[in-house]
Design a protein around this motif. Structure first.
Motif, short mmCIF file in Angstrom:
data_model
loop_
_atom_site.label_atom_id
_atom_site.label_comp_id
_atom_site.label_asym_id
_atom_site.label_seq_id
_atom_site.Cartn_x
_atom_site.Cartn_y
_atom_site.Cartn_z
N PHE A 88 0.81 -1.22 0.00
CA PHE A 88 0.00 0.00 0.00
C PHE A 88 0.84 1.27 0.00
CE2 PHE A 88 -2.87 -3.19 1.88
CZ PHE A 88 -3.97 -3.03 1.04
N GLY A 89 2.06 1.16 -0.48
CA GLY A 89 2.89 2.35 -0.63
C GLY A 89 3.67 2.74 0.61
N GLY A 90 3.84 1.79 1.53
CA GLY A 90 4.64 2.06 2.72
C GLY A 90 6.11 2.10 2.41
N ARG A 91 6.82 3.04 2.96
CA ARG A 91 8.27 3.11 2.76
C ARG A 91 8.97 2.20 3.77
NH1 ARG A 91 9.66 9.52 1.64
NH2 ARG A 91 8.24 9.78 -0.15
N ASP A 92 10.28 2.22 3.78
CA ASP A 92 11.03 1.34 4.67
C ASP A 92 10.69 1.62 6.13
OD1 ASP A 92 12.26 0.17 2.53
OD2 ASP A 92 14.07 1.43 2.64
N PHE A 93 10.53 0.53 6.88
CA PHE A 93 10.33 0.65 8.33
C PHE A 93 11.60 1.22 8.97
CE2 PHE A 93 6.52 -1.37 7.80
CZ PHE A 93 5.96 -1.94 8.93
N GLN A 94 11.40 2.06 9.96
CA GLN A 94 12.52 2.51 10.80
C GLN A 94 12.27 1.96 12.19
OE1 GLN A 94 13.97 6.58 10.24
NE2 GLN A 94 12.45 6.85 8.63
N TRP A 95 13.20 1.16 12.70
CA TRP A 95 12.97 0.38 13.92
C TRP A 95 13.44 1.11 15.17
CZ3 TRP A 95 9.94 -3.62 13.40
CH2 TRP A 95 9.82 -4.20 12.14
N ALA A 96 12.78 0.83 16.27
CA ALA A 96 13.17 1.35 17.58
C ALA A 96 13.05 0.18 18.56
CB ALA A 96 12.28 2.50 18.01
N THR A 97 14.18 -0.46 18.83
CA THR A 97 14.16 -1.63 19.72
C THR A 97 14.66 -1.31 21.12
OG1 THR A 97 16.35 -2.26 18.88
CG2 THR A 97 14.44 -3.28 17.83
N GLN A 98 15.44 -0.25 21.26
CA GLN A 98 15.94 0.12 22.58
C GLN A 98 14.85 0.85 23.37
OE1 GLN A 98 18.99 -0.84 23.74
NE2 GLN A 98 19.06 -1.96 21.78
N GLN A 99 14.83 0.61 24.68
CA GLN A 99 13.81 1.21 25.54
C GLN A 99 13.76 2.73 25.39
OE1 GLN A 99 11.48 -0.15 27.90
NE2 GLN A 99 10.78 1.98 27.88
N GLU A 100 14.92 3.38 25.39
CA GLU A 100 14.92 4.84 25.34
C GLU A 100 14.38 5.36 24.00
OE1 GLU A 100 19.27 3.40 24.81
OE2 GLU A 100 17.48 2.87 25.95
N ASP A 101 14.64 4.60 22.91
CA ASP A 101 14.13 5.02 21.60
C ASP A 101 12.62 4.85 21.53
OD1 ASP A 101 16.71 5.61 20.73
OD2 ASP A 101 17.05 3.58 19.96
N ARG A 102 12.12 3.74 22.08
CA ARG A 102 10.67 3.51 22.08
C ARG A 102 9.97 4.56 22.95
NH1 ARG A 102 12.01 -1.70 23.51
NH2 ARG A 102 10.75 -1.52 25.42
N THR A 103 10.57 4.86 24.09
CA THR A 103 9.98 5.86 24.99
C THR A 103 9.89 7.21 24.30
OG1 THR A 103 10.81 4.70 26.95
CG2 THR A 103 10.25 7.03 27.19
#
Length: 461
Positions: A302-317
């Motif tokens: 559906f036209g989604g671009r590359d996922f950008q991941w956040a696996t570290q707690q501080e990045d998710r927060t």
């Protein structure tokens, strides 16, 4: 229902004798307790009572009931439809000092807390137990207030709302009785489900003083992702197919290009101003990986671009804090403006249609109204940014809100997915529920015959 009366000198003397310095008539305190964070006009109570025990709440209610004086429960004041506004004056009961965590039953995955405990306070207390409470409306709301407004939030797509996570309550009724509803058992067929009656009643049937809650184990693995899309429709269709495919995502949040640009600027995220989905996946390492891969495949269709991941707690927060700050980010787009937040919810199959029609209507109305939503549940929000004192702009926003709500109801949806009714959404209750509103009135009459419990809320006058 009988006419309510203002606070008399006799009642004030009785409350002072009970509470001492914990009864306030200060103008500043009263103003604070009469206005939530919504666009709706605030109305201060005549007095604010700071209760510390269920028994004290019961005595305050009995005193007010004897004088037919209105009662408005107060948690943290973060509601969005004028819930705490003292439309007829009276006594505000502040439950903020009732903030004890009474018990945690780790083996049974439940706990009991006083109503003034906030969700962040509970999760901090649980941090070393391997458990957490998942309902996250964004604000650090009180758990009693969250039960009273049937709150939900970003995790509801996987963990449900307060309706599914409240096992039982302690409630003070309009005549000052203390009752316990539900219990610790995960299911029961014994009698009427009074717990569900009080969950979502917005203080109009009684004052919630304690809450028995369902807890959940902290997942082995958690990963978040951000995916921008070329079109808003592509982002919404990704959500629909993800849910219909049975992928157990924990969070799916949609931000349109206006809201995403605002959040990126306000929280310094560095993401493009495009329609964007925020995802979070919970489970085992292998399970999270599989969920993420399947969703990434769907998004690409559906036209989604590359996922950008956040696996570290501080990045998710940081990511989810930016999402929770969406309201303030939106207001920064139009400095000095007022922000009128509203929401609707529709069946997931009608989500794309409802959002796209709403967006077209925003553009045709010449309004600035960023869109954000817990779209895994079919729930989305707007914030109308309105210039101070611009009555014509307010009328356009009001007309747009009316059309959006009626559109959602016509699609089998609701006038509010999680904000609640308060007094802001009362005009739509009859259209949504029809004859059932009369039955709601009968319940209100039976439990609160004098109409003292948060009058002017939920039910049309």
């Amino acid at each position: 229902m009988g006419a309510v009366t203002a606070v008399t000198d006799e009642l004030m003397d009785a409350l002072k004798a009970l509470l001492g310095e914990r009864l306030s008539t200060s103008a500043a305190v009263r103003e604070q307790h009469g206005k939530d964070v919504s666009f709706h006009e605030g109305h201060p109570p005549d007095a604010v009572a700071f209760a510390e025990t269920t028994e004290e709440v019961a005595e305050i209610v009995r005193l007010c009931a004897a004088h037919k004086t209105p009662i408005v429960p107060f948690g943290t004041g973060t509601s969005l439809e004028g819930h705490i506004s003292a439309l007829k004056g009276g006594v505000c009961i502040d439950l903020g000092r009732m903030n004890s965590i009474i018990e945690v039953n780790g083996e049974d995955l439940d706990c009991r807390v006083q109503a003034g405990v906030t969700r962040k306070q509970l999760n901090e207390y649980l941090r070393d137990t391997g458990l957490f409470f998942p309902i996250d409306p964004g604000a650090d709301a009180s758990l009693g207030g969250m039960a009273a407004t049937r709150a939900s939030g970003t995790n509801a797509v996987r963990y449900g709302t307060m309706r599914e996570n409240v096992l039982g309550l302690t409630v003070v009724t309009a005549d000052g009785r203390i009752i316990r509803t539900g219990g610790r058992a995960r299911k029961s067929s014994a009698g009427y489900d009074l717990t569900r009656l009080f969950v979502g009643s917005e203080g109009t049937l009684g004052v919630i003083t304690e809450v028995q809650l369902r807890l959940h184990g902290i997942p082995e693995a958690i990963s978040a992702a951000v995916c921008p899309f070329e079109t808003l429709e592509g982002a919404v269709n990704t959500v629909i197919l993800t849910i219909q495919s049975g992928i157990p995502v924990a969070r799916i949040e949609l931000l349109d290009e206006v809201q995403m640009g605002a959040c990126s600027e306000y929280s310094d995220l560095g993401y493009p101003a495009l329609p964007t989905l925020f995802f979070e996946f919970h489970g085992t390492e292998a399970g999270v990986k599989e969920q993420a891969e399947r969703v990434a495949e769907l998004a690409s269709e559906f036209g989604g671009r590359d996922f950008q991941w956040a696996t570290q707690q501080e990045d998710r927060t940081r990511l989810w804090q930016a999402r929770h700050d969406a309201y303030w980010a939106a207001k920064a787009l139009k400095p000095g403006s007022g922000g009128w937040a509203t929401d609707v919810c529709v069946p997931i199959s009608r989500l794309a249609e409802c959002i796209m029609e709403t967006k077209r209507d925003i553009e045709e109305s010449g309004l600035l109204a960023p869109l954000v939503g817990h779209v895994g549940d079919g729930n989305f929000h707007l914030v109308y940014l309105l210039a101070e004192g611009d009555e014509e702009e307010y009328r356009r926003a009001s007309a747009h809100n009316d059309r959006m709500v009626m559109r959602a109801i016509a699609m089998g949806g609701t006038c509010t997915g999680e904000h609640g009714v308060g007094y802001g959404k009362i005009p739509f209750l009859q259209a949504e529920h029809g004859e059932a509103v009369a039955l709601m009135r009968q319940i209100k009459q039976a439990l609160d015959p004098d109409g003292i419990m948060n009058p002017g809320k939920v039910l049309p006058a």
